[in-house]
Design a protein around this motif. Sequence first.
Motif, PDB file in Angstrom:
ATOM      1  N   SER A   1       0.825  -1.222   0.000  1.00 46.63           N
ATOM      2  CA  SER A   1       0.000   0.000   0.000  1.00 46.63           C
ATOM      3  C   SER A   1       0.855   1.267   0.000  1.00 46.63           C
ATOM      4  N   ALA A   2       2.163   1.117   0.281  1.00 43.72           N
ATOM      5  CA  ALA A   2       3.034   2.303   0.245  1.00 43.72           C
ATOM      6  C   ALA A   2       3.536   2.602  -1.167  1.00 43.72           C
TER       7      ALA A   2
ATOM      8  N   ASN B   1      -4.325  12.042  -4.785  1.00 41.72           N
ATOM      9  CA  ASN B   1      -4.910  11.872  -3.444  1.00 41.72           C
ATOM     10  C   ASN B   1      -3.909  12.412  -2.408  1.00 41.72           C
ATOM     11  N   GLU B   2      -4.352  12.469  -1.169  1.00 43.46           N
ATOM     12  CA  GLU B   2      -3.526  13.067  -0.105  1.00 43.46           C
ATOM     13  C   GLU B   2      -2.207  12.321   0.060  1.00 43.46           C
ATOM     14  N   ALA B   3      -2.289  10.968   0.004  1.00 44.79           N
ATOM     15  CA  ALA B   3      -1.088  10.155   0.231  1.00 44.79           C
ATOM     16  C   ALA B   3       0.010  10.449  -0.798  1.00 44.79           C
TER      17      ALA B   3
ATOM     18  N   PHE C   1      -7.219   0.552  -5.095  1.00 45.12           N
ATOM     19  CA  PHE C   1      -5.995   0.725  -4.289  1.00 45.12           C
ATOM     20  C   PHE C   1      -6.212   1.906  -3.337  1.00 45.12           C
ATOM     21  N   PRO C   2      -7.149   1.758  -2.363  1.00 44.98           N
ATOM     22  CA  PRO C   2      -7.576   2.927  -1.575  1.00 44.98           C
ATOM     23  C   PRO C   2      -6.459   3.554  -0.743  1.00 44.98           C
ATOM     24  N   ASP C   3      -5.416   2.777  -0.392  1.00 42.96           N
ATOM     25  CA  ASP C   3      -4.374   3.341   0.486  1.00 42.96           C
ATOM     26  C   ASP C   3      -3.120   3.781  -0.256  1.00 42.96           C
ATOM     27  N   ASN C   4      -2.996   3.382  -1.534  1.00 43.06           N
ATOM     28  CA  ASN C   4      -1.759   3.732  -2.264  1.00 43.06           C
ATOM     29  C   ASN C   4      -1.748   5.210  -2.663  1.00 43.06           C
ATOM     30  N   PRO C   5      -0.550   5.825  -2.642  1.00 42.91           N
ATOM     31  CA  PRO C   5      -0.445   7.153  -3.246  1.00 42.91           C
ATOM     32  C   PRO C   5      -0.718   7.004  -4.745  1.00 42.91           C
TER      33      PRO C   5
ATOM     34  N   HIS D   1      -8.589   4.490  -7.542  1.00 44.04           N
ATOM     35  CA  HIS D   1      -8.765   4.860  -6.126  1.00 44.04           C
ATOM     36  C   HIS D   1      -9.547   3.784  -5.375  1.00 44.04           C
TER      37      HIS D   1
END
Length: 302
Positions: free
Chosen positions: A97-98, A154-156, A118-122, A115
Amino acid sequence: MPRHLDHWTLLGCGALGGVLAGLLAQAGNQVSLLRTNDAAVRLPLLLTWWDLQGQQHSFEPDFLQAKDAANIRLLLVTTKAYQVQSALEPLVGVLPSATPILLLHNGMGTESWVHRAFPDNPVLLAVTSNGALRLGNEEFRHTGAGETWIGPANEAARVWQPLAELLARALPHAGWSEEIRLRQWEKLVINAIINPLTALSGERNGSLLARQYEVEALCEELLPLLQRHGLSGELAFWRDKVLNVARLTADNFSSMHQDLDAGRDSEIDYITGFLLREAQEAQLHLPLHQQLYQAIKAKERT
Ligand code: KPL
């Protein structure tokens, strides 16, 4: 800056993917090509490319598969827009996820699925005006120096600004843009005019310099939609923007011309199709663009 940023994994090795792989490798990065589930996709064992000065270079890329997803540090997706979902699907649930996902394709409309999957990936978006040509399965040519912009979706992704510097070491130009969606819309307008017109006429981009009134009419039809999306340029601004790209890439065949010529599907659903869907939502009519859409669809079928 996070570590391992000199290891790029490319998903998609068409004209632009092949040239980017070459440029990144030449700048000292490790470049891996990701094998998709599509058995018909043949990746180059020895990637040969010609730079803007006509000099030939070769390198042997590494190969990764979805089962190696844990080793993907940086994923650059250069498939056609219509392949993004099927190419990324094998990585759902296995890509760390990183790992940042950088989407680089013509057109718009793939982002929302990425999105969700892969909801957590930048997730980062990129647009480029570099010209590229695929000469064969293993051979590519860089046909025009252009600008490349990347920015956060996205924010990440906001902490990944250093990627722009890294790309700038390999490409003729690369920069970070917080307003990447506006840049995507600008590129969308250019592609919505140059690509279908040249794919239908079979001519090079420069041919549009003699068709300024058509270019202007197509720009004019888009103005209300562009204003709704925060792009306030007047007619002359958009006409000149499109004609300027036609001038800078005068000797190129547009990617839509190349796709249809090679019997591939075009990206029309993500270029003009995206514009038509947005227009419908805003209750706007785009009859000229609708005609181009139908003409390209008809050409795809033949
Ligand atoms: O992006 C392009 C494409 O062909 O897809 C342009 C800028 C029109 C250059 O050919």
